[in-house]
Design a protein around this motif. Structure first.
Motif, mmCIF file in Angstrom:
data_model
loop_
_atom_site.group_PDB
_atom_site.id
_atom_site.type_symbol
_atom_site.label_atom_id
_atom_site.label_comp_id
_atom_site.label_asym_id
_atom_site.label_seq_id
_atom_site.Cartn_x
_atom_site.Cartn_y
_atom_site.Cartn_z
ATOM 1 N N VAL A 91 0.841 -1.203 0.000
ATOM 2 C CA VAL A 91 0.000 0.000 0.000
ATOM 3 C C VAL A 91 0.876 1.253 0.000
ATOM 4 N N VAL A 92 1.907 1.259 0.847
ATOM 5 C CA VAL A 92 2.800 2.422 0.917
ATOM 6 C C VAL A 92 3.490 2.641 -0.422
ATOM 7 N N CYS A 93 4.005 1.585 -1.006
ATOM 8 C CA CYS A 93 4.697 1.691 -2.295
ATOM 9 C C CYS A 93 3.745 2.142 -3.403
ATOM 10 N N SER A 94 2.523 1.638 -3.371
ATOM 11 C CA SER A 94 1.530 2.047 -4.369
ATOM 12 C C SER A 94 1.212 3.533 -4.263
ATOM 13 N N LEU A 95 1.037 4.017 -3.025
ATOM 14 C CA LEU A 95 0.714 5.439 -2.824
ATOM 15 C C LEU A 95 1.833 6.337 -3.332
ATOM 16 N N VAL A 96 3.068 6.002 -2.970
ATOM 17 C CA VAL A 96 4.196 6.811 -3.428
ATOM 18 C C VAL A 96 4.298 6.772 -4.946
#
Length: 263
Positions: A229-234
């Motif tokens: 999720v964090v990688c997708s948001l960035v």
């Protein structure tokens, strides 16, 4: 033997997975039943949250813009500014963020659980390619569903903006809608849908890559889900910058037609 850093290993996995998906789609190796099943899950899973968020984003921007524009005597331009902001940036980005949280996390958790419980190995024993059976349907579902949800969110955002402007600031709905229609060009809608499709690919590929590379049991599944999720948001915001830079170069004249002295 020295192992690759986890971030590099995951990045390479995502690139390889993307290449495999492209090859499968181009050669027609698509599991139709699974794709339809994923599509029926992906769309409804995020629709209500996306529509609710878009409506409040539209109302928040209406409050900010109408107050200032009324003071400047530019009420006629409010609809155009809100429509451009929602269409070009806010709606595709916010919808993609919701997809990353709702759909992407589910993909990573499902595939991560299958990986640590060796279900993907069972598929290989049965001569079923996990990319064909698990990954391609999820990527296609996101690529199809995200643009559809995005256009619905844009419509709801504009509708909420019109409603609030008329009820709270006594700005007529016709004035807002006419201004929006004059400011928006076909390319604005096309660019919004292109962004949504790209974001759909990003969310699906990153989430699936984190899922299929999960290690370490239940703890590994939790870490993969969170990190995906964090990688997708960035990635969404980084790619959004480059797409905006590519799509909207030079000086713009979209608001010229809805200014008080505009044509």
């Amino acid at each position: 033997q020295r192992e690759l850093p986890p971030w590099l290993w995951r990045a390479l996995s995502a690139l390889i997975l993307f290449g495999k998906v492209v090859v499968r789609v181009c050669t027609g190796r698509i599991h139709t039943k699974n794709t339809v099943e994923q599509l029926s899950i992906v769309g409804p899973r995020s629709l209500f949250v996306s529509l609710l968020t878009s409506s409040f984003v539209g109302m928040v921007f209406t409050i900010q813009f109408v107050r200032e524009f009324m003071r400047l005597g530019l009420t006629r331009s409010v609809g155009g500014v809100i429509a451009l902001a929602l269409c070009r940036e806010l709606t595709p980005a916010i919808t993609a963020v919701i997809f990353a949280g709702r759909v992407g996390s589910a993909f990573a958790a499902e595939l991560g659980t299958m990986q640590v419980s060796e279900q993907t190995d069972s598929l290989r024993v049965l001569r079923t390619d996990p990319v064909d059976y698990l990954i391609v349907p999820r990527v296609l579902a996101c690529v199809i569903a995200l643009p559809v949800v995005t256009i619905l969110c844009f419509t709801v955002g504009i509708g909420a903006s019109v409603l609030l402007a008329e009820l709270l600031y006594d700005v007529s709905a016709n004035q807002i809608l006419d201004s929006a229609a004059q400011a928006l060009a076909p390319w604005d809608i096309i660019s919004m849908e292109l962004k949504a499709a790209v974001f759909g690919i990003l969310v699906a590929i990153i989430s699936c890559a984190f899922g299929v590379t999960t290690r370490g049991g239940a703890k590994g599944v939790g870490l993969s889900t969170t990190n995906s999720v964090v990688c997708s948001l960035v990635s969404i915001f980084i790619v959004d910058f480059f797409l905006s830079f590519l799509f909207f170069q030079g000086l713009g004249d979209s608001l010229k037609s809805c200014m008080p002295n505009g044509g």
